[in-house]
Scaffold this motif. Structure first.
Motif, PDB file in Angstrom:
ATOM      1  N   UNK A 114       4.683  -6.383  -2.449  1.00 19.10           N
ATOM      2  CA  UNK A 114       3.657  -5.376  -2.044  1.00 19.10           C
ATOM      3  C   UNK A 114       2.650  -6.450  -1.685  1.00 19.10           C
ATOM      4  N   UNK A 115       1.728  -5.912  -0.650  1.00 21.55           N
ATOM      5  CA  UNK A 115       0.582  -6.297  -0.222  1.00 21.55           C
ATOM      6  C   UNK A 115      -0.571  -5.470  -0.664  1.00 21.55           C
ATOM      7  N   UNK A 116      -1.468  -5.944  -1.151  1.00 17.72           N
ATOM      8  CA  UNK A 116      -2.744  -5.324  -1.732  1.00 17.72           C
ATOM      9  C   UNK A 116      -3.849  -5.749  -0.877  1.00 17.72           C
ATOM     10  N   UNK A 117      -4.683  -4.595  -0.325  1.00 13.74           N
ATOM     11  CA  UNK A 117      -5.770  -5.028   0.584  1.00 13.74           C
ATOM     12  C   UNK A 117      -6.919  -4.467  -0.010  1.00 13.74           C
ATOM     13  N   UNK A 118      -7.732  -5.367  -0.273  1.00 18.34           N
ATOM     14  CA  UNK A 118      -9.233  -5.015  -0.750  1.00 18.34           C
ATOM     15  C   UNK A 118     -10.146  -4.759   0.328  1.00 18.34           C
ATOM     16  N   UNK A 119     -10.781  -3.735   0.507  1.00 19.14           N
ATOM     17  CA  UNK A 119     -11.468  -3.382   1.576  1.00 19.14           C
ATOM     18  C   UNK A 119     -12.926  -2.837   1.302  1.00 19.14           C
ATOM     19  N   UNK A 120     -13.884  -2.435   2.104  1.00 18.68           N
ATOM     20  CA  UNK A 120     -14.998  -2.009   1.781  1.00 18.68           C
ATOM     21  C   UNK A 120     -15.204  -0.739   0.866  1.00 18.68           C
ATOM     22  N   UNK A 121     -14.083  -0.047   1.224  1.00 18.00           N
ATOM     23  CA  UNK A 121     -14.253   1.031   0.334  1.00 18.00           C
ATOM     24  C   UNK A 121     -13.873   0.656  -1.026  1.00 18.00           C
ATOM     25  N   UNK A 122     -13.175  -0.246  -1.270  1.00 17.80           N
ATOM     26  CA  UNK A 122     -12.932  -0.854  -2.551  1.00 17.80           C
ATOM     27  C   UNK A 122     -14.150  -0.877  -3.456  1.00 17.80           C
ATOM     28  N   UNK A 123     -15.206  -1.504  -3.185  1.00 15.63           N
ATOM     29  CA  UNK A 123     -16.265  -1.773  -3.458  1.00 15.63           C
ATOM     30  C   UNK A 123     -17.066  -0.294  -3.982  1.00 15.63           C
TER      31      UNK A 123
END
Length: 467
Positions: free
Chosen positions: A406-415
């Motif tokens: 698994x790769x978990x991407x933290x993006x601006x929507x996450x914030x």
């Protein structure tokens, strides 16, 4: 094989040992990812053999071995390979592996007659080197299990059938190490000595063969690439009544991955003191210097009997090579490009998940990713990596190649909404998941990769029939 060797070097799985000094043949070092994969394979074996059972105990014995142990085990007399020298190019070869009477190196037929070559390493013990102050580096982990038999029985009160398991280093001075980590001079073994009552040994032997096949399948080694080889009587080891080798289709050909041997009462009998007053029923007692009675007593008849032993013995390094070979894939993508992927079972993957901030060094993204990493790491399922690279595409390709599920991407929507993008290695599909549900998602994925529904060896032959 060349592709696997290149991948292992490039991505940090396996390196040639002493490489900066030209290397040392038959020795390899496991890098950052290799040590994780190797440990995961050993942990899977240990869980299967010890944690999931109530009839097996663990052991971690010394590597240095007193000569008498290997004298009465038969190793000093029989642990040899036939050696030939090429008189022209001075190379050395195992005579039983030459396809012709010619030297594989230079083609000359000017070879010496075969002579026995002892495979065991010696080392001096103590401050003075002489013919009496030496020990062997153990050529197998089994003998220390046998010599500790009484200690384990006395301290645990085990009754037949039961086993003693050990994972550890062994050393063999191979004449011609070859085929990457398949045949080396320093290696690790995963061995179980399973002690049974005489007369039940053949049923237990059959049961353990099936169990070991199922376990390898669980590690991602397909049964279609495995074959059983029933070793002919004239090829059996000196201690063996019957041996079944699990053969795997390695890149260099069909070779042994694991052996399951019926060692009868040879080992315990050989290490037991031969005195009439011991009244032990055994066919192989030796009059040696041991003071031990390596036997079990029937509670009703009070007679002492030396148990038979079934030995599943697997090489860790060969297991790693088989797992890598099974997992290695080069896939065609829709855009005409290719990707290299290690389709490892999640419980074996060196890195269980990579948490990747969309933008490198962005304070909010990196802090959030770091907190996610810490929370997932608390699950103790394996290594979780924070990768602050800023290049999502390259990160995905790298983690495909090293087998990260698994790769978990933290993006601006996450914030804003406390959700992340989770990318699956095998399908490349991306799913939006709430951060609060990540732990269960990762836990379910890894636990589901290990099935516990296959036949267990601790089921008696009668239970197997009922099944």
């Amino acid at each position: 094989m060349e592709e696997l060797v290149a991948l292992c070097k490039r991505r940090g799985f396996i390196f040639q040992s002493n490489e900066i000094y030209g290397g040392l043949q038959g020795l390899y070092d496991y890098g950052p990812l290799g040590v994780e994969l190797k440990n995961n394979l050993k942990q899977s074996w240990w869980r299967e053999m010890v944690f999931d059972r109530d009839d097996v105990e663990g052991l971690d014995a010394s590597i240095l071995t007193k000569p008498n142990v290997l004298k009465f085990s038969g190793h000093e007399d029989t642990f040899t390979d036939p050696l030939v020298d090429c008189r022209d190019c001075k190379s050395r070869w195992r005579a039983d592996q030459l396809k012709s009477d010619k030297c594989p190196s230079c083609g000359s037929n000017n070879l010496t007659d075969p002579r026995p070559f002892n495979l065991m390493f010696k080392t001096s013990v103590g401050p003075v080197e002489d013919k009496d102050s030496f020990a062997y580096l153990r050529p197998e982990t089994a003998q220390h299990i046998f010599t500790n038999f009484k200690n384990v029985v006395d301290s645990t009160s085990k009754q037949l059938p039961f086993g003693i398991a050990q994972i550890g280093k062994a050393f063999r001075n191979e004449i011609t190490p070859r085929n990457f980590v398949f045949r080396v001079r320093e290696f690790e073994q995963m061995e179980l000595e399973f002690f049974v009552a005489p007369g039940t040994d053949e049923q237990w032997h059959e049961s353990w063969v099936e169990s070991r096949l199922s376990w390898w399948d669980e590690q991602g080694v397909s049964r279609k690439n495995l074959e059983l080889y029933h070793v002919p009587e004239d090829e059996l080891a000196h201690y063996s009544k019957a041996t079944v080798d699990i053969m795997y289709k390695f890149p260099h050909g069909l070779e042994e991955l694991e052996g399951i041997a019926n060692r009868t009462d040879f080992d315990l009998g050989s290490h037991s003191k031969n005195q009439a007053d011991l009244d032990i029923q055994s066919n192989v007692l030796e009059n040696n210097e041991s003071n031990a009675r390596l036997a079990t007593q029937d509670q009703e008849t009070k007679k002492w009997t030396v148990p038979y032993v079934i030995e599943p013995s697997a090489g860790v390094d060969r297991g790693v090579l088989a797992v890598l070979n099974e997992a290695y894939k080069v896939e065609e993508l829709d855009d005409g490009k290719t990707r290299t992927v290690l389709n490892l079972k999640p419980h074996l993957s060196p890195i269980k998940a990579a948490v990747i901030p969309l933008k490198k060094n962005h304070e909010g993204l990196v802090d959030t990713a770091s907190n996610i990493k810490k929370d997932l790491q608390k699950l103790r399922l394996g290594r979780v990596l924070l990768e602050n690279s800023g290049n999502i595409g390259k990160s995905y390709r790298r983690h495909d190649e090293i087998g990260t599920p698994l790769c978990i991407t933290v993006d601006f929507e996450t914030l804003e909404d406390k959700s992340v993008t989770v990318r699956d290695r095998n399908t490349m599909q991306q799913t939006r998941i709430e951060i609060s549900k990540l732990s269960k998602y990762l836990e379910d994925m890894i636990l589901k990769s290990v099935s516990y529904t296959h036949l267990r060896a601790h089921e008696t032959p009668e239970h197997r029939g009922c099944r």
